[in-house]
Enzyme design. Structure first.
Site, PDB file in Angstrom:
ATOM      1  N   LYS A  10       0.845  -1.206   0.000  1.00 25.51           N
ATOM      2  CA  LYS A  10       0.000   0.000   0.000  1.00 25.51           C
ATOM      3  C   LYS A  10       0.880   1.256   0.000  1.00 25.51           C
ATOM      4  O   LYS A  10       0.654   2.177  -0.783  1.00 25.51           O
ATOM      5  CB  LYS A  10      -0.901  -0.057   1.241  1.00 25.51           C
ATOM      6  CG  LYS A  10      -1.986   0.968   1.283  1.00 25.51           C
ATOM      7  CD  LYS A  10      -3.114   0.503   2.196  1.00 25.51           C
ATOM      8  CE  LYS A  10      -2.836   0.663   3.674  1.00 25.51           C
ATOM      9  NZ  LYS A  10      -2.842   2.051   4.144  1.00 25.51           N
ATOM     10  N   SER A  11       1.875   1.295   0.874  1.00 24.07           N
ATOM     11  CA  SER A  11       2.746   2.481   0.951  1.00 24.07           C
ATOM     12  C   SER A  11       3.431   2.741  -0.391  1.00 24.07           C
ATOM     13  O   SER A  11       3.488   3.878  -0.871  1.00 24.07           O
ATOM     14  CB  SER A  11       3.837   2.268   2.004  1.00 24.07           C
ATOM     15  OG  SER A  11       3.278   2.213   3.278  1.00 24.07           O
ATOM     16  N   GLY A  84      -5.232   7.908   5.769  1.00 23.64           N
ATOM     17  CA  GLY A  84      -4.309   8.853   6.401  1.00 23.64           C
ATOM     18  C   GLY A  84      -3.083   9.089   5.534  1.00 23.64           C
ATOM     19  O   GLY A  84      -2.580  10.217   5.447  1.00 23.64           O
ATOM     20  N   ARG A 112      -7.917  12.503  12.818  1.00 18.65           N
ATOM     21  CA  ARG A 112      -6.479  12.178  12.922  1.00 18.65           C
ATOM     22  C   ARG A 112      -5.599  13.437  12.826  1.00 18.65           C
ATOM     23  O   ARG A 112      -5.911  14.351  12.072  1.00 18.65           O
ATOM     24  CB  ARG A 112      -6.108  11.140  11.870  1.00 18.65           C
ATOM     25  CG  ARG A 112      -6.865   9.829  12.126  1.00 18.65           C
ATOM     26  CD  ARG A 112      -6.516   8.759  11.158  1.00 18.65           C
ATOM     27  NE  ARG A 112      -5.121   8.360  11.283  1.00 18.65           N
ATOM     28  CZ  ARG A 112      -4.541   7.502  10.454  1.00 18.65           C
ATOM     29  NH1 ARG A 112      -5.232   6.967   9.464  1.00 18.65           N
ATOM     30  NH2 ARG A 112      -3.281   7.179  10.621  1.00 18.65           N
ATOM     31  N   GLN A 159       4.987   9.153   6.630  1.00 18.52           N
ATOM     32  CA  GLN A 159       4.011   9.962   5.894  1.00 18.52           C
ATOM     33  C   GLN A 159       4.435  11.428   5.908  1.00 18.52           C
ATOM     34  O   GLN A 159       4.417  12.104   4.880  1.00 18.52           O
ATOM     35  CB  GLN A 159       2.626   9.810   6.524  1.00 18.52           C
ATOM     36  CG  GLN A 159       2.087   8.393   6.409  1.00 18.52           C
ATOM     37  CD  GLN A 159       0.824   8.184   7.222  1.00 18.52           C
ATOM     38  OE1 GLN A 159       0.446   9.013   8.047  1.00 18.52           O
ATOM     39  NE2 GLN A 159       0.169   7.065   6.999  1.00 18.52           N
ATOM     40  N   ASP A 305       2.560  -0.994  12.048  1.00 18.85           N
ATOM     41  CA  ASP A 305       1.339  -1.550  11.443  1.00 18.85           C
ATOM     42  C   ASP A 305       1.154  -3.032  11.773  1.00 18.85           C
ATOM     43  O   ASP A 305       0.100  -3.610  11.506  1.00 18.85           O
ATOM     44  CB  ASP A 305       1.368  -1.379   9.918  1.00 18.85           C
ATOM     45  CG  ASP A 305       1.250   0.087   9.509  1.00 18.85           C
ATOM     46  OD1 ASP A 305       0.873   0.920  10.369  1.00 18.85           O
ATOM     47  OD2 ASP A 305       1.529   0.395   8.344  1.00 18.85           O
ATOM     48  N   ARG A 336      -5.814   1.885  18.303  1.00 18.04           N
ATOM     49  CA  ARG A 336      -5.539   0.440  18.200  1.00 18.04           C
ATOM     50  C   ARG A 336      -5.194  -0.187  19.548  1.00 18.04           C
ATOM     51  O   ARG A 336      -5.329  -1.404  19.707  1.00 18.04           O
ATOM     52  CB  ARG A 336      -4.418   0.182  17.181  1.00 18.04           C
ATOM     53  CG  ARG A 336      -4.900   0.362  15.766  1.00 18.04           C
ATOM     54  CD  ARG A 336      -3.896  -0.013  14.705  1.00 18.04           C
ATOM     55  NE  ARG A 336      -4.509   0.134  13.383  1.00 18.04           N
ATOM     56  CZ  ARG A 336      -3.860   0.333  12.255  1.00 18.04           C
ATOM     57  NH1 ARG A 336      -2.543   0.407  12.257  1.00 18.04           N
ATOM     58  NH2 ARG A 336      -4.513   0.449  11.107  1.00 18.04           N
ATOM     59  N   ARG A 378      -6.882  -3.240  10.028  1.00 18.28           N
ATOM     60  CA  ARG A 378      -5.892  -4.123  10.674  1.00 18.28           C
ATOM     61  C   ARG A 378      -6.455  -4.781  11.947  1.00 18.28           C
ATOM     62  O   ARG A 378      -6.007  -5.849  12.344  1.00 18.28           O
ATOM     63  CB  ARG A 378      -4.597  -3.364  10.971  1.00 18.28           C
ATOM     64  CG  ARG A 378      -3.945  -2.850   9.688  1.00 18.28           C
ATOM     65  CD  ARG A 378      -2.476  -2.541   9.843  1.00 18.28           C
ATOM     66  NE  ARG A 378      -2.030  -1.635   8.789  1.00 18.28           N
ATOM     67  CZ  ARG A 378      -1.754  -2.005   7.538  1.00 18.28           C
ATOM     68  NH1 ARG A 378      -1.851  -3.271   7.167  1.00 18.28           N
ATOM     69  NH2 ARG A 378      -1.364  -1.111   6.643  1.00 18.28           N
TER      70      ARG A 378
HETATM   71  C1  S3P Z   1       2.861   4.794   6.147  1.00 18.53           C
HETATM   72  C2  S3P Z   1       3.605   5.098   7.260  1.00 18.53           C
HETATM   73  C3  S3P Z   1       3.266   4.646   8.615  1.00 18.53           C
HETATM   74  C4  S3P Z   1       2.185   3.572   8.617  1.00 18.53           C
HETATM   75  C5  S3P Z   1       1.102   3.841   7.640  1.00 18.53           C
HETATM   76  C6  S3P Z   1       1.644   3.977   6.228  1.00 18.53           C
HETATM   77  C7  S3P Z   1       3.323   5.294   4.834  1.00 18.53           C
HETATM   78  O1  S3P Z   1       2.833   5.745   9.379  1.00 18.53           O
HETATM   79  O2  S3P Z   1       1.657   3.404   9.917  1.00 18.53           O
HETATM   80  O3  S3P Z   1       0.167   2.773   7.653  1.00 18.53           O
HETATM   81  O4  S3P Z   1       2.879   4.802   3.799  1.00 18.53           O
HETATM   82  O5  S3P Z   1       4.161   6.205   4.825  1.00 18.53           O
HETATM   83  P1  S3P Z   1       3.838   6.871   9.908  1.00 18.53           P
HETATM   84  O6  S3P Z   1       3.708   8.054   9.044  1.00 18.53           O
HETATM   85  O7  S3P Z   1       3.374   7.130  11.311  1.00 18.53           O
HETATM   86  O8  S3P Z   1       5.246   6.332   9.826  1.00 18.53           O
END
Ligand code: S3P
Length: 420
Positions: A10-11, A84, A112, A159, A305, A336, A378
């Protein structure tokens, strides 16, 4: 013995879409994650003027990028649903666009925290407005001419880092982002593989404004965090022996596998190839006796995650497993920590909330019953795994949220159990 693959990461899929939008010409993203979150990013890019053709039957997306010049003020609010990652990362992209963009999402996303992105983007010259001084969506961002910054993040976040690096590409000068501990590094790897000037040291990443990625074709590696639900299942279901192939094994994402190994799991993994700077490989796991451990807090950013799946495994381990330094879990798609402990207790597992984590004591029998997904993919997926070893049926209320990342979970699980 089963062998399966999981949906694309996904990322990496979000990033591939956005980087393709910034490249001048056509890019092909093969085997992307086509859950709701990544579709939200694709739809947002369309609204910003980029053509993204999703061919679900071919498991492919084609993006016709046109660089920053192609990106323009949309004529409507952009709704990012539950995602997010889309909201934080696109704030960074929108900071480089002339004009106003309004980003919103579902009730979970509107709760958020976004100030962690909005504040440094303001430092770069963007205007960001929203509820609670720009912390909560709906957010309006007015971008344009930005200047590079040197930012030290309070909390490691891939992120936020990605948002600032994207904004940095359109800014004058260099943008440097320093983190207390290293978060997942997909953006920096992909940017480098696409010819962008990126410098990485132990704790920081720097990009120079004015450089853009080249067009590309990429096969997206399988998602480690989706794989974790199957890995967790194989670690606790008696008689399991499972191989997962074509999974992204980027070391900033594999800490949970190391934790399982420390708990005594019969697990191994390795790299067999690479894709756009991302290591790809396989994981082999079989059920074995497990013991509880204290998960080192410094590993948390690399397994954040995966804690829901690990918590289910912990319920089957001898002794106490403690997760701490994980307060970020409280501001994910759900809280969570509360969601996990409530549901574990509901199924008769000895679990306790900490302000910044949780303790799970095992091994205990998992009783059947009804648990809540809390609208969080999740959480739903973890309790489906718990259901595999429960004394009677476990019902997950609000199951459809799995569409966020892993719509095909039950099919893949069927494949695994059929091959046992
Ligand atoms: C993600 C980073 C993670 C992760 C999220 C996806 C990303 O969060 O928990 O599900 O794709 O960059 P953080 O920004 O807190 O590292």
């Amino acid at each position: 013995m089963g062998e399966v693959s999981v949906p694309g990461d996904k990322s990496i899929s979000h990033r591939a879409l956005i980087l393709a939008a910034l490249a001048e010409g056509r890019s092909r993203i093969i085997r992307p994650n086509l859950g709701d979150d990544v579709r939200s990013t694709a739809r947002a890019l369309e609204q910003l003027g980029v053509r993204c053709e999703i061919a679900s039957h071919k498991a492919q997306v084609e993006v016709e990028g046109g660089g920053w010049e192609r990106l323009s003020e949309p004529d409507d609010v952009i709704d990012l649903g539950n995602s997010g990652t889309s909201m934080r990362v696109l704030l960074g992209l929108c900071a480089g666009i002339e004009g106003s963009v309004v980003l919103t999402g579902d009730s979970s996303l509107r709760r958020r925290p976004m100030l962690r992105v909005a504040a440094p983007l303001r430092q770069m010259g963007a205007r960001v407005d929203g509820r609670r001084h720009g912390d909560l969506a709906p957010l309006t961002i007015r971008g344009g001419a930005l200047s590079g910054v040197d930012v030290r993040l309070q909390v490691a976040s891939a992120q936020v880092k990605t948002a600032l690096l994207l904004a940095g590409l359109s800014a004058g000068g260099s943008t440097r982002v320093e983190e207390p501990t290293r978060s997942r590094d997909h953006t920096e790897r992909m940017l480098r593989a696409l010819g962008v000037d990126v410098r990485v040291d132990d704790s920081s990443v720097t990009v120079r404004g004015g450089s853009s990625p080249r067009t590309f074709d990429v096969v997206i590696p399988g998602d480690m965090s989706s794989a974790m639900f199957l890995v967790a299942a194989a670690a606790i279901v008696p008689g399991s022996d499972l191989t997962l192939v074509d999974v992204g094994v980027n070391p900033t994402r594999t800490a949970a596998l190391g934790v399982l190994e420390s708990m005594g799991a019969a697990i191994s993994w390795g790299e067999t190839s690479s894709s756009l700077g991302e290591p790809v490989g396989s994981i082999h796991v079989a059920q074995s006796p497990l013991r509880g451990i204290r998960v080192p807090p410094e590993l948390v950013p690399s397994l954040i995650d995966d804690i829901p799946a690990l918590a289910i495994v912990a319920s089957q381990a001898e002794g106490e497993t403690t997760f701490s330094g994980a307060a970020e879990l409280r501001v994910k798609e759900s809280d969570r920590i509360t969601a996990l402990v409530t549901n574990l207790k509901q199924l008769g597992v000895d679990a306790e909330e900490l302000p910044d984590g949780l303790v799970v004591r095992g091994p205990g029998e998992i009783a059947g019953g009804e648990v809540d997904s809390f609208g969080d993919h999740r959480i739903a997926l973890s309790f489906a795994v718990a259901g595999l070893i429960a004394g009677s049926r476990v019902r997950v209320k609000g199951w459809s949220c799995v569409d966020t990342s892993f719509p095909e979970f039950l099919d893949v699980l069927g494949e695994v159990t059929a091959s046992r």
